[in-house]
Scaffold this active site. Sequence first.
Site, PDB file in Angstrom:
ATOM      1  N   CYS A  51       8.182   2.237  -0.366  1.00 49.52           N
ATOM      2  CA  CYS A  51       6.914   1.545  -0.158  1.00 49.52           C
ATOM      3  C   CYS A  51       6.026   1.640  -1.380  1.00 49.52           C
ATOM      4  O   CYS A  51       4.913   1.120  -1.393  1.00 49.52           O
ATOM      5  CB  CYS A  51       6.211   2.024   1.092  1.00 49.52           C
ATOM      6  N   CYS A  77       1.246   6.622   4.965  1.00 47.59           N
ATOM      7  CA  CYS A  77       0.323   7.041   3.900  1.00 47.59           C
ATOM      8  C   CYS A  77      -0.185   8.457   4.172  1.00 47.59           C
ATOM      9  O   CYS A  77      -0.330   9.260   3.249  1.00 47.59           O
ATOM     10  CB  CYS A  77      -0.875   6.094   3.818  1.00 47.59           C
TER      11      CYS A  77
END
Lengths: 295, 362
Positions: free
Chosen positions: A35, A106
């Site tokens: 990512c 995240c």
Amino acid sequence: MWDYSEKVKEHFFNPKNAGAVADANAIGEVGSITCGDALRLTLKVDPQTEIITEAGFQTFGCGSAIASSSALTEMVKGKTLDEALKITNQDIADFLEGLPPEKMHCSVMGREALHAAVANFRGEEWSNDHEEGALVCKCFGIDAVLIENTVRENNLRTLNDVTNYTKAGGGCTSCHESIEEILTKVLTEKGEVFEHEATPSTIPTQKPYTMTNIQRMRRVETVLESIRPQLQRDRGDIELVDIEGNKVYVNLIGACAGCQLEFQTLSGIQQRLIEELGEFIKVIPAKLREQVATA
Amino acid sequence: MHSFGNKVGQALKQARQQIQQLLGAEHESEIIFTSCGTESDNTAILSALKSQPDRKEIITTAVEHPAILTFCEHLEKEGYIVHKLVVDKQGRLDLEEYQDLLDKKVAIVSVMWANNETGTLFPVEQMAEMAHKAGVLFHTDAVQAVGKIAIDLKNTKIDMLSVSGHKLHAPKGVGMLYLRRNTRFRPLLRGGHQERGRRAGTENTASIIGLGKAAELAMQHITFENTTVKTLRDRLEQGILAAVPNCFVTGDPDNRLPNTSNIAFEYIEGEAILLLLNKAGIAASSGSACTSGSLEPSHVMKAMKIPYTAAHGTIRFSLSRYNTEAEIDRVIEAIPPIITQLRKLSPYWSDKGAEQFTPTYA
């Protein structure tokens, strides 16, 4: 554009502790190749007390990656290393008043950077067993690798099995086709055939009328026991409080309690009980019992 | 039958002629209205497969829109063979590779006219000739190209072409499939006689009429797009490249749409750029993974082998004839401080410029 919380926006537009701490003695550098997020966490730790006195971050990533890093540095300052290590990615997300499911990774990166920095301070080797595949279930943030491994390890055969074990597919249902493809793939490898109406692999079903009260209660317990591991994986848990007719009262514990997805979790459990007991069951949080009684 | 309906019927006929003119189609009956570009794309491919059941292969490219790629990947699972032509670092195709794949096993070639991320143009007219010589149907997803560049279908060998309304300022939710006369066809939707039975289902009349008008206006502005809009695009691009270090234009700059510029800003991430641009009142889009919710950066950037540290920081600026010079100058002014702000946060960047950073990848 993402629907970020005010807190995420605040930490993105005005990040705290941006930049490297000049004389840091604990540095964690992690990233996710898929990512494209990367984070360098620099900490200044008092060697006597192991208290984190300064924290700084440098992040390559999207809005929520930057906000998660900023939140992390705020959270660890003033804590001892052991206290800091107790911070989970869910804590980081909570601090930010929630992250969209697709962005939960995240907060995972933040936690990993922290562990890497502590290992660096203590002169230990940090290795990562975290795997990340393509996101399948966006509602619960479950990726293909996790689903495939769970299907393999537990000999799962149906979509319901997968939902019960991983939560994947328990929300909007748009990933059901992808989950069935994973099931087909794994079962084909084992020389078996995926049938969408196959009998679920867990807990043989009995007809409700053959059950005594005590059998029925045990059955509710067995079903809840089989659900607990997946809740515990998310640092939550469930406790059976009472059974009254078709009402099953439970307590959600840990990360599950007050979680944004509490309602979905409960309705998933309810669906499972309905299927396993072959009768209508209503799962109700025990804290709402009085309201139900007076209603 | 009644006179109210007749009026609408006339308006649909007019819309059909307006889009026929924009495309340079020989017959107005070659125009089939659909709900969107995706429907047109899916219909074209499925029709080719159903009408030639002995042909099981599809040729397309690695950089198509998901309306083609996702559908082709689905067809692969059903046993069809999909050849995805690769592109070079400028996003260009290798026509020799293409020629070698063309044979009687191929049901259809589907190649986009212009890439939606970079604006790079593919030589579809030439590729259609090649397909025609090999006896293979040729479809092009021209969603990005229609209304931006001159198209004259009657003088090409293109058999099918997809259009999406909102890309040329028509309402959202209307599209069109061009189907050359005498091309074997199998409809996706079957039912009533609408669109001569080739696309059953009630017509979205208001939007179709809007698409017709948009086509007429686009036709009037083709030269404007390729002169004034192009100049604005170049001004924007040169302004940004001059003011910001470590950024570059992706795709084939000499061979692309006049309104598109895709710039990769190294060492920072696209969604973060978009959030700050949005705050400044500027709307752009990104090939970054994080804007779409997938974890991978854009398949177009990956196909061009753009490094991850740049692929995640790609921003597409799409101009239209409604943009002004003042707006362009405002963007040129807004970009450099945003890039500086984000690079200050980046571990790949220091005051001296790009910095070596090799994290433990999870």
